[in-house]
Design an enzyme around this catalytic site. Structure first.
Site, PDB file in Angstrom:
ATOM      1  N   ASN A 111      32.230  14.168  37.747  1.00  9.36           N
ATOM      2  CA  ASN A 111      33.038  13.771  38.904  1.00  9.36           C
ATOM      3  C   ASN A 111      32.418  12.523  39.515  1.00  9.36           C
ATOM      4  O   ASN A 111      31.194  12.477  39.718  1.00  9.36           O
ATOM      5  CB  ASN A 111      33.044  14.893  39.957  1.00  9.36           C
ATOM      6  CG  ASN A 111      33.599  14.445  41.301  1.00  9.36           C
ATOM      7  OD1 ASN A 111      34.803  14.321  41.477  1.00  9.36           O
ATOM      8  ND2 ASN A 111      32.711  14.183  42.265  1.00  9.36           N
ATOM      9  N   GLU A 112      33.233  11.529  39.776  1.00 11.01           N
ATOM     10  CA  GLU A 112      32.738  10.294  40.398  1.00 11.01           C
ATOM     11  C   GLU A 112      31.406   9.879  39.759  1.00 11.01           C
ATOM     12  O   GLU A 112      30.392   9.696  40.444  1.00 11.01           O
ATOM     13  CB  GLU A 112      32.625  10.435  41.919  1.00 11.01           C
ATOM     14  CG  GLU A 112      33.981  10.671  42.567  1.00 11.01           C
ATOM     15  CD  GLU A 112      34.020  10.484  44.089  1.00 11.01           C
ATOM     16  OE1 GLU A 112      32.980  10.321  44.718  1.00 11.01           O
ATOM     17  OE2 GLU A 112      35.153  10.481  44.633  1.00 11.01           O
ATOM     18  N   GLN A 165      41.274  18.474  50.900  1.00  6.70           N
ATOM     19  CA  GLN A 165      41.006  19.658  50.124  1.00  6.70           C
ATOM     20  C   GLN A 165      41.841  20.804  50.682  1.00  6.70           C
ATOM     21  O   GLN A 165      42.348  20.688  51.798  1.00  6.70           O
ATOM     22  CB  GLN A 165      39.535  19.997  50.172  1.00  6.70           C
ATOM     23  CG  GLN A 165      38.644  18.890  49.615  1.00  6.70           C
ATOM     24  CD  GLN A 165      37.192  19.313  49.411  1.00  6.70           C
ATOM     25  OE1 GLN A 165      36.795  20.452  49.614  1.00  6.70           O
ATOM     26  NE2 GLN A 165      36.359  18.346  49.016  1.00  6.70           N
ATOM     27  N   GLU A 198      36.154  22.601  47.317  1.00  7.93           N
ATOM     28  CA  GLU A 198      34.747  22.276  47.048  1.00  7.93           C
ATOM     29  C   GLU A 198      33.839  23.132  47.926  1.00  7.93           C
ATOM     30  O   GLU A 198      34.230  23.563  49.022  1.00  7.93           O
ATOM     31  CB  GLU A 198      34.508  20.779  47.338  1.00  7.93           C
ATOM     32  CG  GLU A 198      33.069  20.348  47.091  1.00  7.93           C
ATOM     33  CD  GLU A 198      32.883  18.823  47.056  1.00  7.93           C
ATOM     34  OE1 GLU A 198      33.798  18.101  47.494  1.00  7.93           O
ATOM     35  OE2 GLU A 198      31.822  18.382  46.584  1.00  7.93           O
ATOM     36  N   GLU A 226      41.727  13.301  43.595  1.00  9.23           N
ATOM     37  CA  GLU A 226      41.418  13.480  45.017  1.00  9.23           C
ATOM     38  C   GLU A 226      42.216  12.438  45.775  1.00  9.23           C
ATOM     39  O   GLU A 226      42.109  11.246  45.473  1.00  9.23           O
ATOM     40  CB  GLU A 226      39.911  13.304  45.286  1.00  9.23           C
ATOM     41  CG  GLU A 226      39.067  14.393  44.642  1.00  9.23           C
ATOM     42  CD  GLU A 226      37.568  14.276  44.950  1.00  9.23           C
ATOM     43  OE1 GLU A 226      37.196  13.671  45.982  1.00  9.23           O
ATOM     44  OE2 GLU A 226      36.777  14.789  44.142  1.00  9.23           O
TER      45      GLU A 226
END
Ligand code: AHR
Length: 521
Positions: free
Chosen positions: A208-209, A378, A61, A327
């Protein structure tokens, strides 16, 4: 321990040195340092499913020094680079093998407009990264740079589309820009920007989310938007898309059911869930109790996967939807000092983190029939990473304990996971998984105890082994890590394994991961 399907549980912990099964419980319950015998049965005939290489996927990210300074240093950097990509990082990642890489977020994805990251770098607009510290994002790492990295690593690209602050048109155009071979204005623009060949990107996240930073929606609102976006996402140039809808936080079935109820005839190919294992302490300063709390959470991750899979399966055609743990990993109490020095959410990996990775990767094998892909959060510098660098300008690039934990699981890739029975049902019990091919049986054991060594007697039911080798990752200090001064403090080492037909014996010191590769016939 939660297993793939109910097994007749055999409790056969045998104590050594006058110890009993209590040696398998945390220190808070059992003060003395100890050793014990644990037994494992590998049911080689009970196949679960293929260990998809995508279970070992990763996520990058625009956050802290993950992309800028981590993966990307720029072509004019003093730091050795390959066309702007940090050379050492590329080499380490290539060696490990990165099956899939998700980008550009995370929360960042729903505020990212792909046009900001194409064309001459000097002309790209400067935006503010509103999610991760309001720094100026100059867009110098954009779609072409990301695809270039994936090509270097031989990783499958996975692009996360913006739903929260964008339009179906913008996502549709990004897909055409990437995948349409030639002849359209967008494909000509891609060619003019240096890539006449289409990128052929299969994996696309649709938000996302969306329950949080990606739009703060209710599931029915998101389901409506998903339909609006997905209907325009097409297989340009024959690249068959795999669309990923934004799934729940942890085991939030209210979200999953609301989403499934609201979807139309066009179902996503995948639904993502996010599950972080929070930590109460700074990464190199964990107390035993906080470590045990964090490691215990992997039993909940496993239960959530079973649960979420069941929810999807209960819908018509739900079985066709791949469950993606998009994630995951440990999210410790972030040190402000480290953040200032090295970047936002910069986190060291310790022996505790490696054990956590081992518990996660083991459970993915055990739930191989329920999962499609899992991406660690990540890949560099941020949260539980494979590599750490000493800040964006720093020349050091170190393989973390998590990197080495992943390397111990490499032999499982593409093999068929089989059922394994272990002692005990505590979330901190010995963790095990196994997979096989025609010639090899791979067993990985994780001892999460900080104060108890284990002698493991492993029975192979259904076949014999003629020999084998093993590797171990171990350090008795759960706060120990690979630092810039001592980068190879904790690395895999050869380990002895005793193989005698259907019997295998291994020593698992406290806080260790052992992978044995056995030759079978
Ligand atoms: O990985 C860090 C953040 O965690 C991501 O941006 C977001 O998706 C999640 O909340």
């Amino acid at each position: 321990m939660i297993v793939n399907r109910p097994l007749s549980r055999r409790h056969f912990v045998a104590g050594t040195a006058a110890l009993t099964a209590s040696a398998l419980v945390p220190k808070s319950l059992c003060a003395a340092s100890s050793s014990a015998t644990a037994r494992v049965v590998v049911r080689t005939g009970s196949e679960i499913g293929v260990v998809r290489p995508e279970f070992h996927g990763h996520f990058a990210e625009h956050l802290g020094s993950c992309v800028y300074g981590g993966l990307w240093v720029g072509k004019n950097s003093q730091i050795p680079n390959i066309d702007g990509y940090r050379k050492q990082a590329v080499e380490y990642l290539k060696e490990l093998g990165i099956p899939v890489l998700r980008w550009p977020g995370g929360c960042f994805a729903d505020d990212y407009h792909w046009r900001d990251g194409i064309g001459p770098a000097a002309k790209r607009p400067k935006r503010v990264n509103i999610h991760w510290g309001n720094y100026i994002e100059d867009g110098s790492f954009g779609t072409h740079e990301f695809i270039g990295l994936c090509r270097l690593l031989n990783a499958e690209p996975y692009l996360a589309g913006n739903v929260g602050s964008s339009t179906p048109r913008e996502l549709r155009d990004w897909i055409e820009y990437c995948n349409y071979p030639s002849g359209s204005t967008l494909s000509a623009e891609r060619a003019a920007n240096g890539s006449p060949e289409p990128f052929r990107v299969r994996y696309w996240g649709v938000g996302n989310e969306s329950w949080g930073c990606g739009g703060d929606m209710r599931p029915e609102e998101y389901a409506r938007l998903y339909r609006d976006f997905a209907v325009y996402c097409r297989d340009f140039g024959g690249t068959e898309l795999f669309l990923v809808a934004s799934g729940p936080s942890g085991d939030d079935t209210r979200w999953s059911r609301g989403l499934m109820d609201g979807l139309g005839w066009e179902r996503p190919q995948g639904i993502s869930m996010h599950y972080y294992s929070g930590g109460a302490d700074r990464s190199t300063n964990f107390t035993v109790d906080h470590m045990n709390d964090q490691l215990s959470s992997y039993a909940k991750v496993e239960a959530s996967i079973i649960h979420q899979r069941a929810v999807l399966d209960s819908y018509e055609n739900g079985k066709k939807i791949g469950l993606i743990l998009d994630e995951w990993g440990v999210w410790d109490n972030i040190s402000e000092e480290d953040e200032k020095r090295y970047g936002k959410l910069w986190q060291q990996s310790t022996m505790r983190s490696a054990v956590a990775a081992g518990l996660g990767l083991n459970l993915f094998n055990r739930q191989a029939d329920k999962l499609y892909m899992c991406n660690l959060a990540q890949i560099v510098n941020v949260l539980q990473s494979l590599l750490v660098t000493d800040g964006p300008e720093g020349e050091h690039c170190v393989r973390t304990t998590t990197y080495h934990a992943f390397s111990l699981f490499k032999p499982h890739r593409s093999k068929t996971a089989v059922q394994v029975e272990t002692d005990g049902s505590s979330p901190l019990a010995l963790s095990a998984s196994a997979s096989k091919s025609d010639k090899e049986l791979v067993i990985t054991l994780v001892n999460p105890h900080h104060d108890s060594d284990l002698e493991v007697d492993c029975t192979l039911s259904g076949l014999n082994a003629s020999g084998g080798t093993a590797e171990i990752l171990h350090h008795a200090d759960w706060n120990a890590c690979n630092s810039f001064d001592n980068p190879d403090k904790i690395i895999p080492k050869q380990h002895s394994v005793r193989v005698d037909g259907s019997k295998t014996q291994l020593q698992l010191p406290r806080l260790s991961i052992v992978t044995a590769v056995l030759q079978i016939h």
